[in-house]
Design an enzyme around this catalytic site. Sequence first.
Site, mmCIF file in Angstrom:
data_model
loop_
_atom_site.group_PDB
_atom_site.id
_atom_site.type_symbol
_atom_site.label_atom_id
_atom_site.label_comp_id
_atom_site.label_asym_id
_atom_site.label_seq_id
_atom_site.Cartn_x
_atom_site.Cartn_y
_atom_site.Cartn_z
ATOM 1 N N HIS A 1 -9.273 3.588 -1.718
ATOM 2 C CA HIS A 1 -7.900 3.377 -0.953
ATOM 3 C C HIS A 1 -7.115 2.709 -2.473
ATOM 4 O O HIS A 1 -7.243 1.424 -2.606
ATOM 5 C CB HIS A 1 -7.626 2.357 0.162
ATOM 6 C CG HIS A 1 -6.013 1.877 0.012
ATOM 7 N ND1 HIS A 1 -5.833 2.755 -0.319
ATOM 8 C CD2 HIS A 1 -5.713 1.183 1.008
ATOM 9 C CE1 HIS A 1 -3.800 1.726 0.533
ATOM 10 N NE2 HIS A 1 -4.536 1.048 1.046
ATOM 11 N N CYS B 1 0.086 2.334 6.467
ATOM 12 C CA CYS B 1 0.947 0.625 6.957
ATOM 13 C C CYS B 1 0.748 0.325 5.893
ATOM 14 O O CYS B 1 0.269 0.193 4.216
ATOM 15 C CB CYS B 1 -0.284 0.021 8.115
ATOM 16 S SG CYS B 1 -2.791 0.112 6.800
ATOM 17 N N CYS C 1 0.815 -1.496 0.066
ATOM 18 C CA CYS C 1 -0.205 0.091 0.589
ATOM 19 C C CYS C 1 1.198 1.322 -0.352
ATOM 20 O O CYS C 1 0.364 2.097 -0.444
ATOM 21 C CB CYS C 1 -0.823 0.124 0.956
ATOM 22 S SG CYS C 1 -2.470 -1.157 1.156
#
Length: 390
Positions: A346, A376, A89
Amino acid sequence: MPEAYIVEAVRTAGGRRGGRLAGWHPADLGAEVLNAVVDRSGIDPAAIDDVILGCVSQAGEQAFQLGRNAVMASRLPDSVPAVTIDRQCGSSQQAIQFAAQAVMSGTQDMVIAAGVESMTRVPMGSNFMLHAQAGMGAGPFSKRIQDRYGVAMFSQFTGAQMIADRYGFSREQLDAFALESHRKAAAAAGAGAFAEEIVALEVETPDGTVTHDRDEGIRADASMEGLAGLKTLEPGGVVTAGNASQICDGSSAVLVVNERALKAHGLTPLARVVNLTVTAGDPVIMLMEPIPATRKALERSGLSIGDIDLYEVNEAFAPVPLAWLLEIGGDPGKLNVNGGAIALGHPLGASGTKLMATLVHALRARGLRYGLQTMCEGGGIANVTIVEAL
């Protein structure tokens, strides 16, 4: 010490799964933000030394060097190289950090850090779930890894629930955080807060061509009652699809340059890069790592959390920013002030440069100075980037 500056920072508006951006090939989606940073800066595109593009699910339409394919789909000349990176990510946040390191070293002067993810066209996990049907072995986690950590698979859903359990977060607390994300995002969109960062795209629909310039995931009518009706991701847990980030299609890009490029091309910077940090820890709970990463970044920069005016802590799951606030001693009023991934989506590999675009423009709109971004990442890794608005 040599400096790195952000000259442009843009993103597309997020597209929901199967939504307005579903018809866009990922290479074309990436090309649009590359074009945008070049057009807005007014530079000669041939002067770009490199493109570093983050993407997580590098399979199908996102395979075969998506960074280079985005350049080929753009108006940039063939002479501009590109590379595709995967730090889960944090992929495009790492792209920013690699770009900054390149221009600070003087080996390059102007680098575009970018990210693309079409989660509609290339579903999450496509790059490692294909192994079974293609006969490519047992998957990415060898028996040695499984034995060392006592798991057959590393799950961010499990990690989020582990954080909720560790801190005693209730379902109501997580849902309230999610509701606030939607409310902040709706207010920001309504006030035009994203206007400077969004690259509008033309989308063909059954009713004709429309302009996509608003994040599709924002639910202005979200309610605690509606969120309470959603099933938990794990039996007996408190994490749901409603208090987790939304699946999203999108792209984003940041133009990073050094002082030599500023002078040579007459550029005006939006922000200065203050600190670049990446750390790693427990890959099982995995989502806790922004906490020690932030502590290290603050220590190395000589700043305290009180010096930071705004923070973007990716809302992968509501327990992540909530735990971060508790451990770091952050001010909730400075956190994700225009909403976060729960409302805005996201888009995995695109989220790092997406959050940076939002952070830089939010700082400048408010006349504030320091911003901190953290993410994260799978494998228990976290990036932290601190910038100073100019």
